[in-house]
Design an enzyme around this catalytic site. Structure first.
Site, PDB file in Angstrom:
ATOM      1  N   ASP A  31      93.605  78.838 -75.021  1.00 51.48           N
ATOM      2  CA  ASP A  31      92.288  78.739 -75.646  1.00 51.48           C
ATOM      3  C   ASP A  31      92.292  77.620 -76.681  1.00 51.48           C
ATOM      4  OD1 ASP A  31      89.744  79.211 -76.432  1.00 51.48           O
ATOM      5  OD2 ASP A  31      90.075  81.240 -77.182  1.00 51.48           O
ATOM      6  N   ASP A  32      91.564  76.559 -76.415  1.00 52.71           N
ATOM      7  CA  ASP A  32      91.420  75.432 -77.349  1.00 52.71           C
ATOM      8  C   ASP A  32      92.695  74.595 -77.492  1.00 52.71           C
ATOM      9  OD1 ASP A  32      88.997  76.716 -77.707  1.00 52.71           O
ATOM     10  OD2 ASP A  32      89.126  76.893 -79.884  1.00 52.71           O
ATOM     11  N   CYS A  71      84.301  77.992 -74.548  1.00 43.08           N
ATOM     12  CA  CYS A  71      85.027  79.080 -73.880  1.00 43.08           C
ATOM     13  C   CYS A  71      84.307  79.751 -72.700  1.00 43.08           C
ATOM     14  CB  CYS A  71      85.355  80.169 -74.891  1.00 43.08           C
ATOM     15  SG  CYS A  71      86.409  79.617 -76.230  1.00 43.08           S
ATOM     16  N   ARG A  75      85.347  79.506 -68.641  1.00 38.63           N
ATOM     17  CA  ARG A  75      86.014  80.631 -67.971  1.00 38.63           C
ATOM     18  C   ARG A  75      85.230  81.092 -66.735  1.00 38.63           C
ATOM     19  NH1 ARG A  75      89.829  82.594 -71.943  1.00 38.63           N
ATOM     20  NH2 ARG A  75      89.829  80.842 -73.377  1.00 38.63           N
ATOM     21  N   LYS A 128      92.385  86.986 -73.180  1.00 36.91           N
ATOM     22  CA  LYS A 128      90.972  86.758 -73.506  1.00 36.91           C
ATOM     23  C   LYS A 128      90.141  86.701 -72.223  1.00 36.91           C
ATOM     24  CE  LYS A 128      87.965  83.337 -75.688  1.00 36.91           C
ATOM     25  NZ  LYS A 128      87.886  82.321 -76.752  1.00 36.91           N
ATOM     26  N   HIS A 130      86.116  87.013 -72.211  1.00 35.48           N
ATOM     27  CA  HIS A 130      84.948  86.241 -72.685  1.00 35.48           C
ATOM     28  C   HIS A 130      83.911  85.953 -71.603  1.00 35.48           C
ATOM     29  CE1 HIS A 130      83.761  83.472 -76.267  1.00 35.48           C
ATOM     30  NE2 HIS A 130      82.974  84.530 -76.103  1.00 35.48           N
ATOM     31  N   SER A 153      86.492  86.034 -78.320  1.00 30.15           N
ATOM     32  CA  SER A 153      87.314  85.162 -79.164  1.00 30.15           C
ATOM     33  C   SER A 153      87.920  85.931 -80.324  1.00 30.15           C
ATOM     34  CB  SER A 153      86.473  84.003 -79.701  1.00 30.15           C
ATOM     35  OG  SER A 153      85.996  83.225 -78.634  1.00 30.15           O
ATOM     36  N   HIS A 227      93.275  79.217 -80.380  1.00 28.31           N
ATOM     37  CA  HIS A 227      91.970  79.335 -81.049  1.00 28.31           C
ATOM     38  C   HIS A 227      92.215  79.881 -82.460  1.00 28.31           C
ATOM     39  CE1 HIS A 227      87.906  80.864 -81.772  1.00 28.31           C
ATOM     40  NE2 HIS A 227      87.481  80.348 -80.636  1.00 28.31           N
ATOM     41  N   ASP A 279      91.164  76.084 -71.668  1.00 28.79           N
ATOM     42  CA  ASP A 279      89.728  76.248 -71.393  1.00 28.79           C
ATOM     43  C   ASP A 279      88.844  75.132 -71.929  1.00 28.79           C
ATOM     44  OD1 ASP A 279      90.022  76.924 -74.110  1.00 28.79           O
ATOM     45  OD2 ASP A 279      88.373  78.367 -74.040  1.00 28.79           O
ATOM     46  N   ASN A 280      89.291  74.439 -72.962  1.00 29.77           N
ATOM     47  CA  ASN A 280      88.524  73.324 -73.540  1.00 29.77           C
ATOM     48  C   ASN A 280      89.424  72.623 -74.546  1.00 29.77           C
ATOM     49  OD1 ASN A 280      86.998  76.044 -74.969  1.00 29.77           O
ATOM     50  ND2 ASN A 280      88.002  74.614 -76.332  1.00 29.77           N
ATOM     51  N   LYS A 300      86.820  69.914 -78.454  1.00 30.65           N
ATOM     52  CA  LYS A 300      86.001  71.065 -78.081  1.00 30.65           C
ATOM     53  C   LYS A 300      84.547  70.859 -78.486  1.00 30.65           C
ATOM     54  CE  LYS A 300      85.551  75.993 -79.274  1.00 30.65           C
ATOM     55  NZ  LYS A 300      86.286  77.179 -79.729  1.00 30.65           N
TER      56      LYS A 300
END
Ligand code: MG
Length: 457
Positions: A31-32, A71, A75, A128, A130, A153, A227, A279-280, A300
């Protein structure tokens, strides 16, 4: 006929043969995580020996994209092989799902887990999600046999007692964030002790690999980190030259090492595809608590390369041809690729946006992906075709720019010559701009209106 003979002659080899055509699949999704945050992607002060080795043994993809720069829509695209605009999972008003959201990934969508489950796979989601925290949207309602994780998150549900604004991230404590840890549909811990989530998600993955080793399995391990707020377990406190953010990445690297060594110990490494990506891009407004997109621009929340190009590794000893891949790929391609390598059926009744990457993975041909559409909420801001990328609108990530800037003619960059998107070459390539304009128009015409899931409250 050969198959029939095999059936008639010997039952045991049939079991082996069936499993060899249905490899296990593990997706590790961060994540991130920034494009520049791994040793093998050039970070000078974060040590990632396990990921570096995974990349050396497998394929390191340098042009691999997600389908959204935040996010939830990112996803949704991974799970369905479709741009999130097709299933109502992106919005310019509310960019992700929140704890007060009533929406989620519609039941009519077909996930990777559903595709593989219908072909006899055991399917497990960890970490996660989301894509909706209400029961009808959880992993167990979308084709997964089990779920263990935080459904959104790790910074959501901040309590009133937490320090205000960004201060709560400076010295974060698990009790500031009332996020639930769930086992299937039940909350088992709240607030989740986030110091140990990477470790516990890893233990769950290792347990499931051992539990399912006799069947084909799919494990989707989506870490909640890096994240913000950043947390690590005791063993990874103050270990990295990069400080707390580096500690978090080094614990994720350890986690990957645990998974690969478990696969080897169980004799599954030559029958398991492992994919690592994120994811980003990095959340740069958090400064040193956010990651780095390396030489790519922005992070992001933006459609510059740093927001949507991810450090990606494919690993399958003896099958994936080792090397560095500079072809285009996307998380949109995972569903069709997994369907292809396992003989499973991808949905045929809807528009799919992914491609089967197996020719490139196995070394028999190039990636079939030649274009990418860069979404910001519900709008397509940029288009890449071949080496050229045109920005029709731009907006920097999160701060400093309230309205998107519209570009007509669009900004044009040659991503081979200029991966950092510094030198606009629009003036020299009117023909390329017209071609990219045409691609964007045709893509947008293929999108049908659906109910938006992110704004439902
Ligand atoms: Mg993210």
């Amino acid at each position: 006929m050969l198959r029939l003979l095999t059936v008639l002659c010997c039952a045991a080899p049939l079991v082996w043969a069936a499993d060899a055509t249905r490899p296990n699949i593990v997706v590790v999704f961060c994540d991130d995580l920034g494009y520049g945050d791994l040793g093998c992607f050039g970070h000078p002060s974060i040590a990632t020996p396990n990921l570096d080795q995974m990349a050396a043994e497998g394929q390191k993809w340098t042009e691999f994209y997600v389908a959204a720069c935040v996010c939830t829509p990112s996803r949704a695209a991974l799970q369905t092989g479709r741009y999130p605009i097709r299933n109502g999972m992106c919005s310019s008003k509310r960019r992700v799902l929140f704890p007060d959201s009533k929406g989620g990934l519609p039941a009519s969508e077909v996930t990777i887990a559903e595709v593989l489950k219908s072909n006899g796979y055991a399917t497990h989601a960890i970490g996660k999600w989301h894509l909706g925290h209400l029961p009808q949207y959880l992993p167990t309602s979308h084709g997964y046999d089990s779920y263990f994780g935080i459904p959104y998150s790790n910074d959501m549900d901040a309590l009133a007692s937490a320090p205000k604004g960004r201060a709560k991230f400076n010295d974060p404590k698990p009790e500031y964030f009332n996020v639930p840890l769930m086992r299937d549909e039940k909350i088992v811990e709240r607030p989740a002790n986030q110091h140990t989530i990477t470790k516990r998600f890893t233990q769950e993955a290792v347990r499931l690999i051992r539990q399912e080793k006799g069947n084909p399995f799919f494990i989707y391990l989506a870490h909640n980190l890096p994240h913000v707020p950043l947390f690590v377990s005791e063993n990874f406190t103050d270990v990295s030259h990069r400080g707390l953010y580096g500690d978090v990445i080094e614990e994720i690297d350890w986690s990957v090492g645990q998974i690969l060594s478990t696969l080897r110990a169980e004799g599954l490494e030559e029958n398991t595809l492992v994919v690592f990506t994120s994811d980003n891009g990095p959340w740069r407004v958090f400064r040193q608590q956010g990651g780095s997109s390396g030489l790519l621009r922005d992070g992001k929340g933006s459609t510059w390369e740093g927001g949507m190009r991810e450090p990606t590794i494919f690993w399958w000893p003896g099958k994936v041809k080792p090397g560095v891949v500079m072809d285009m790929g996307s998380t949109l391609d995972l569903l069709p690729t997994f369907a292809s390598i396992s003989g499973s059926k991808a949905p045929a009744d809807r528009t799919m946006d992914g491609y089967d990457l197996s020719p490139r993975l196995f070394g028999s041909g190039p990636s079939p992906r030649t274009e990418m559409y860069y979404y910001h909420g519900e709008e397509c801001y940029a288009v890449r075709s071949g080496a050229f990328k045109a920005h029709f609108q731009t907006k920097t990530s999160y701060v400093g720019q309230k309205q998107a800037e519209v570009h007509d003619p669009p900004l044009l960059y040659h991503l081979g010559h200029d991966p950092g998107e510094e030198y606009n070459v629009a003036a020299h390539h009117a023909d390329v701009i017209e071609r990219l304009r045409g691609l964007k128009k045709r893509h947008e015409e293929s999108v049908e209106a659906v109910e938006n899931q992110l704004i439902r409250r």
